[in-house]
Design an enzyme around this catalytic site. Structure first.
Site, PDB file in Angstrom:
ATOM      1  CB  SER A 148      -3.097  -0.396 -16.802  1.00 23.76           C
ATOM      2  OG  SER A 148      -4.384  -0.613 -17.281  1.00 23.76           O
ATOM      3  CG  HIS A 162      -7.580   1.501 -22.098  1.00 19.72           C
ATOM      4  ND1 HIS A 162      -7.020   0.985 -23.253  1.00 19.72           N
ATOM      5  CD2 HIS A 162      -7.061   0.783 -21.079  1.00 19.72           C
ATOM      6  CE1 HIS A 162      -6.202  -0.018 -22.934  1.00 19.72           C
ATOM      7  NE2 HIS A 162      -6.204  -0.154 -21.630  1.00 19.72           N
ATOM      8  CG  ASN A 164      -1.597  -1.582 -20.714  1.00 22.00           C
ATOM      9  OD1 ASN A 164      -0.750  -2.096 -21.442  1.00 22.00           O
ATOM     10  ND2 ASN A 164      -1.839  -2.016 -19.507  1.00 22.00           N
ATOM     11  CE1 TYR A 165       1.753   3.122 -25.178  1.00 22.33           C
ATOM     12  CE2 TYR A 165       0.713   4.524 -23.537  1.00 22.33           C
ATOM     13  CZ  TYR A 165       0.908   4.158 -24.858  1.00 22.33           C
ATOM     14  OH  TYR A 165       0.236   4.829 -25.859  1.00 22.33           O
ATOM     15  NE  ARG A 166       0.656  -5.433 -22.802  1.00 18.50           N
ATOM     16  CZ  ARG A 166      -0.095  -4.741 -23.639  1.00 18.50           C
ATOM     17  NH1 ARG A 166      -0.490  -3.523 -23.321  1.00 18.50           N
ATOM     18  NH2 ARG A 166      -0.449  -5.231 -24.809  1.00 18.50           N
ATOM     19  N   GLY A 315      -2.158 -15.235  -7.855  1.00 13.24           N
ATOM     20  CA  GLY A 315      -1.793 -14.166  -6.931  1.00 13.24           C
ATOM     21  C   GLY A 315      -2.051 -12.775  -7.464  1.00 13.24           C
ATOM     22  CB  SER A 316      -3.318 -11.398 -10.662  1.00 12.87           C
ATOM     23  OG  SER A 316      -4.503 -12.137 -10.804  1.00 12.87           O
ATOM     24  NE  ARG A 317      -4.705  -5.011  -4.213  1.00  9.91           N
ATOM     25  CZ  ARG A 317      -5.489  -3.943  -4.257  1.00  9.91           C
ATOM     26  NH1 ARG A 317      -5.768  -3.382  -5.407  1.00  9.91           N
ATOM     27  NH2 ARG A 317      -5.989  -3.450  -3.136  1.00  9.91           N
TER      28      ARG A 317
END
Length: 358
Positions: A148, A162, A164-166, A315-317
């Site tokens: 991202s 921007h 993002n590839y997921r 727990g995500s940053r």
């Protein structure tokens, strides 16, 4: 140049063959090709090299490195802070952020590879999109990975970009796996430049057309509809492509499509930056850029699904999730640009999206 050194033309499969055969020196070469060692570790990727999860992780690592090196070439005085992080629930990521350069006020390219159990809130969000997720003892194991990036240039004549590839995988109670891909690339100019808009959209259309001529028009419309700031009645930018929950025709075909899109990121954007990064601008133009950035923030915090998912994942940053926000922005009360101004011109396109390629 540096991009050539990345071996863009080599193709992922050849690299995987190298990974398969990799003695120590080849492994070292791979390590140098990335911005940091992969989250899953080179040995593990090598062991599971035929699995799509490993191939996707290699693709996002390469996309990150390609973009960072292309940006660094344009802003030689600045450097990326490379920050590898771990998530105690499983997995981790690599955040590469450049701040306060000559060309880029803030440019970030993040990779994350996380696994664990889906939070109840995240599962609810997915079910609301029509996913039937059958949990086992209330638990849904998942694996998610993606690259991202958000780039905020200093010059108001260089657009924000921007992408993002997921890839997402969920294991249901009976052991069946649901998987899907999502992503997109979109452009947010402060001022409209038709030539740039056409170049950007044409490059993305070419990437889509290699796979199916129906994809670009479908995903362009999806992008215009998705990046919509409802409370303002305007789009965040001039669009691009956007898709989510794509799980057909087959895992391999969707992966190849995503790979083509990821490879289009540098050629669709970097020429635009090169063209405008030394354009002169006025304080008024800089002020308009700050106001447009305010809209960018509004979209990301109020509507963006990825930001919301990240904030809801235990727990995500947070630093990496909010990397998309600009270093500076403004919110002025009741600001309306004069009719027939360059500022009014971009607003017209944001309210009524255009077809840039026909």
């Amino acid at each position: 140049g540096t991009l050539g050194g990345l071996g863009l033309a080599l193709g992922l499969l050849q690299r995987q063959a190298a990974l398969a055969a990799a003695p120590e020196d080849e492994e070292e070469e791979l390590r140098q090709r990335f911005m940091a060692p992969p989250v899953s570790g080179l040995r593990e990727l090598r062991r599971r090299r035929r699995e799509l999860r490993s191939r996707m992780e290699l693709l996002i690592m390469e996309t990150q490195a390609e973009m960072c090196r292309a940006l660094a070439d344009l802003d030689p005085g600045a450097s990326f802070a490379v920050d590898s992080w771990e998530r105690k629930e499983g997995g981790g990521g690599i955040s590469c952020v450049l701040q306060d350069g000559e060309v880029f006020e803030k440019a970030g390219v993040n990779v994350s590879v996380v696994s664990g159990f889906l939070s109840e809130e995240a599962a609810r969000q997915m079910r609301s999109r029509g996913k039937s997720l059958k949990a086992k003892d209330g638990k849904l194991p998942f694996c998610a990975m993606g690259v991202s990036s958000v780039i905020h240039p200093k010059n108001p004549h260089v657009p924000t970009m921007h992408f993002n590839y997921r890839y997402f995988e969920i294991e249901e109670a009976d052991g069946t796996k649901q998987w899907w891909f999502g992503g997109g690339t979109d452009l947010t100019p402060t001022y409209l430049n038709e030539e740039d808009a056409v170049h950007f959209h044409k490059t993305l259309k070419e990437a889509c057309d290699k796979h199916d001529l129906k994809l670009y028009p479908k995903y362009k419309k999806w992008c215009d509809d998705y990046f919509y700031i409802k409370h303002r009645g305007e789009r965040r930018g001039i669009g691009g492509i956007f898709f989510d929950d794509v799980d057909s025709p087959s895992k391999e075909e969707v992966f190849q499509f995503v790979k083509s899109c990821a490879k289009a990121v540098v050629p669709c954007y970097i020429p635009i930056v090169k063209k405008h990064c030394h354009d002169s601008f006025t304080p008024e133009e800089k002020l308009w850029q700050q106001l447009r950035r305010g809209r960018y923030v509004e979209f990301n915090l109020v509507y963006d699904r990825g930001t919301k998912f990240g904030l809801l994942t235990p727990g995500s940053r947070i630093e990496s999730i909010l990397m998309s926000l600009p270093l500076t922005a403004r919110w002025e009360y009741m600001h309306n640009p004069p009719e027939s101004s360059k500022e009014a011109e971009i607003l017209e396109v944001l309210r009524n999206p255009k077809d840039w390629v026909h």
